[in-house]
Enzyme design. Structure first.
Site, PDB file in Angstrom:
ATOM      1  N   LYS A 194       3.407   1.748   8.252  1.00 37.50           N
ATOM      2  CA  LYS A 194       2.467   1.983   7.222  1.00 37.50           C
ATOM      3  C   LYS A 194       1.190   2.726   7.677  1.00 37.50           C
ATOM      4  O   LYS A 194       0.348   3.235   6.863  1.00 37.50           O
ATOM      5  CB  LYS A 194       2.059   0.559   6.988  1.00 37.50           C
ATOM      6  CG  LYS A 194       3.077  -0.168   6.430  1.00 37.50           C
ATOM      7  CD  LYS A 194       2.778  -1.324   5.206  1.00 37.50           C
ATOM      8  CE  LYS A 194       3.922  -1.754   4.624  1.00 37.50           C
ATOM      9  NZ  LYS A 194       5.071  -2.091   4.989  1.00 37.50           N
TER      10      LYS A 194
HETATM   11  C1  LIG Z   1       6.499  -2.224   4.776  1.00 39.88           C
HETATM   12  C2  LIG Z   1       7.700  -2.322   5.559  1.00 39.88           C
HETATM   13  C3  LIG Z   1       8.867  -1.969   5.085  1.00 39.88           C
HETATM   14  C4  LIG Z   1       9.137  -1.689   3.703  1.00 39.88           C
HETATM   15  O1  LIG Z   1       8.808  -0.940   3.102  1.00 39.88           O
HETATM   16  P1  LIG Z   1       8.566  -0.575   1.361  1.00 39.88           P
HETATM   17  O2  LIG Z   1       7.868   0.948   1.425  1.00 39.88           O
HETATM   18  O3  LIG Z   1       7.792  -1.792   0.897  1.00 39.88           O
HETATM   19  O4  LIG Z   1      10.052  -0.657   0.963  1.00 39.88           O
HETATM   20  C5  LIG Z   1       9.937  -1.787   6.099  1.00 39.88           C
HETATM   21  N1  LIG Z   1       9.652  -2.221   7.310  1.00 39.88           N
HETATM   22  C6  LIG Z   1       8.433  -2.317   7.805  1.00 39.88           C
HETATM   23  C7  LIG Z   1       8.343  -2.596   9.328  1.00 39.88           C
HETATM   24  C8  LIG Z   1       7.303  -2.413   7.119  1.00 39.88           C
HETATM   25  O5  LIG Z   1       6.257  -2.706   7.417  1.00 39.88           O
END
Ligand SMILES: *Cc1c(COP(=O)(O)O)cnc(C)c1O
Length: 463
Positions: free
Chosen positions: A112
């Site tokens: 993120k």
């Molecule tokens: C947010 C997240 C995901 C999922 O990603 P999306 O864009 O919501 O599909 C997968 N792995 C981790 C570690 C995350 O923080």
């Protein structure tokens, strides 16, 4: 470039307005009215360039002149200078033809950061230009809150308030939030569950007077600014492996569908992707949808990959809009049905378009654990549970001839307990975070009380 809502009843906006708005006023999600296209030559010219140059090439096509090139360059430079790996998103070869794309070298060790670091700077820049301020508020069960806090700390024109359920996030996750002491950062431990936190945030957004008064804004995964920043690493990874002369496939651990939709966007821009593989944990509503043509919620279970424990996969609406050939009426009907009866049917023609570029696979809890152990034994590589779900699914794709890139979305230390019980290895904090457990924390405890929360926020926002 104009941005249109998937539900067709909100005004078209430019890039900056769509980023500040987040959700469209009709409840829909914004998408560009037309995909910018790169030629093979354009794509070839991206190979071996620094990450920030590729980021500029991609992101500027969506900004479309609304932010000056100089400002955008400095936003991107600032965003990625805090990453601890020189290539930002490096590839690791695990076995012949299978690569991990490491997206966890940012300040909070999860993918993120890649989008949030850009979004925070873009928002702050737009606000400064307009002489406005914003109050960011969000609820977190872990990853998103810390990424948002790291990205917004010290920004001039934004104050950020993040709610987490008291005692229910891991010590590493809590400390990544509460040890950020900048004066515009406010951590609130709510005496309740994650749902209570989310309901408090919703209540604030529904209180129109309060919302306008403090200029409330959100940074959740439906913000178009986040998707745009995630498109970049599909280009850097694919060109490193031979695109545009060779096709590449990607497997994406999926929750809210933001990350894998960024892959779809890269494909629409001309990147030759053979398959995009959606990987889910036991919360496999997307796999069932692809098999049956019916999206039907039936409850979320907790897993060792909590960032994927989702059944309303919000960005999936963008893919529905695209697959229904941008028929906003059809999207509205599906979303109404979801609201009313917890599900909807997808028309046959739409399903056909939808399945053309995607495959889906799942890993249950036992398979996730096994995937962590197998990856360590076979490739001496320590994967976190989210990445392990992706690797499990990637290894089972039989009909794909292209190199496979599995997105590694979190550092194993963020989910140390699951990693330790799967393979007996205790992942270490990186050196630059090794004093995390000694750092001073700052956090206030609040009851589940909307009024008290509003007073708390009013007393702390900077004029
Ligand atoms: C947010 C997240 C995901 C999922 O990603 P999306 O864009 O919501 O599909 C997968 N792995 C981790 C570690 C995350 O923080």
């Amino acid at each position: 470039m104009k941005y249109v809502s998937t539900r067709g009843q909100a005004p078209n906006l430019g890039f900056c307005d769509s980023v500040l708005a987040g959700l469209a006023s009709d409840g829909g999600l914004y998408l560009p009215d037309e995909w910018p296209r790169l030629t093979s030559r354009d794509i070839a010219s991206l190979a071996n360039r620094p990450y920030r140059d590729v980021a500029f090439e991609i992101i500027s096509r969506f900004v479309d002149g609304e932010i000056s090139d100089t400002a955008l360059n400095s936003i991107i430079g600032g965003a990625y200078s805090c990453f601890r790996h020189p290539s930002v998103a490096p590839l690791a070869e695990l076995e012949p033809g299978l690569f991990a794309l490491e997206l966890f070298h940012g300040p909070t060790l999860a993918f993120k950061d890649i989008a949030m670091q850009v979004l925070a700077r873009v928002m702050d820049h737009i606000l400064a230009q307009r002489g406005q301020r914003a109050t960011i508020i969000g609820a977190t069960s872990g990853d998103t809150g810390s990424a948002a806090i790291e990205a917004f700390r010290g920004r001039e024109n934004t104050d950020i308030f993040i709610l987490h359920p008291k005692g229910r996030v891991s010590p590493v996750q809590r400390r990544q939030m509460t040890t950020v002491l900048d004066e515009n950062v406010h951590n609130i431990a709510v005496e309740g569950s994650f749902d209570d936190c989310q309901n408090l945030v919703k209540a604030l957004f529904l209180d129109e007077a309060f919302r306008d008064d403090v200029h409330l804004s959100g940074v959740n995964s439906i913000n178009w600014g986040r998707i745009v920043a995630q498109i970049v690493y599909y280009f850097t990874a694919a060109t490193a492996l031979g695109a545009p002369h060779r096709k590449v496939s990607f497997t994406v651990p999926t929750g809210n569908f933001g990350d894998v939709f960024a892959g779809y966007s890269a494909h629409q821009m001309g990147l030759p992707i053979e398959k995009l593989v959606i990987a889910t944990n036991s919360n496999d509503i997307l796999r069932r949808t692809f098999q049956t043509g019916t999206y039907q919620i039936d409850g979320v279970v907790s897993t060792q990959s909590p960032s994927m424990d989702i059944e309303i996969s919000s960005n999936f609406e963008r893919l529905l809009f695209e697959s229904a050939q941008r028929d906003a009426g059809a999207v509205r009907a599906m979303m109404d049905s979801l609201q009313q009866s917890g599900g909807f049917e997808i028309a046959r023609g739409t399903m056909k378009n939808l399945t053309r570029h995607f495959s889906v696979g799942s890993a249950n809890e036992a398979e996730t654990t096994q995937s962590i152990a197998d990856t360590l034994a076979g490739s001496q590589y320590l994967a976190d549970p989210h990445s392990a779900v992706g690797l499990h699914v990637a290894r089972r794709q039989k009909k794909i001839s292209a190199p496979m890139v599995a997105l590694a979305t979190a550092h194993p230390v963020k989910f140390a307990k699951a990693v330790r019980s799967a393979c007996g290895i205790e992942p270490d904090l990186p050196d630059w975070l090794s004093d995390l457990h000694e750092r001073t924390e700052r956090c206030d405890v609040l009851a589940i009380d909307t009024r008290a929360l509003q007073e708390y926020i009013r007393a702390r926002i900077r004029a």
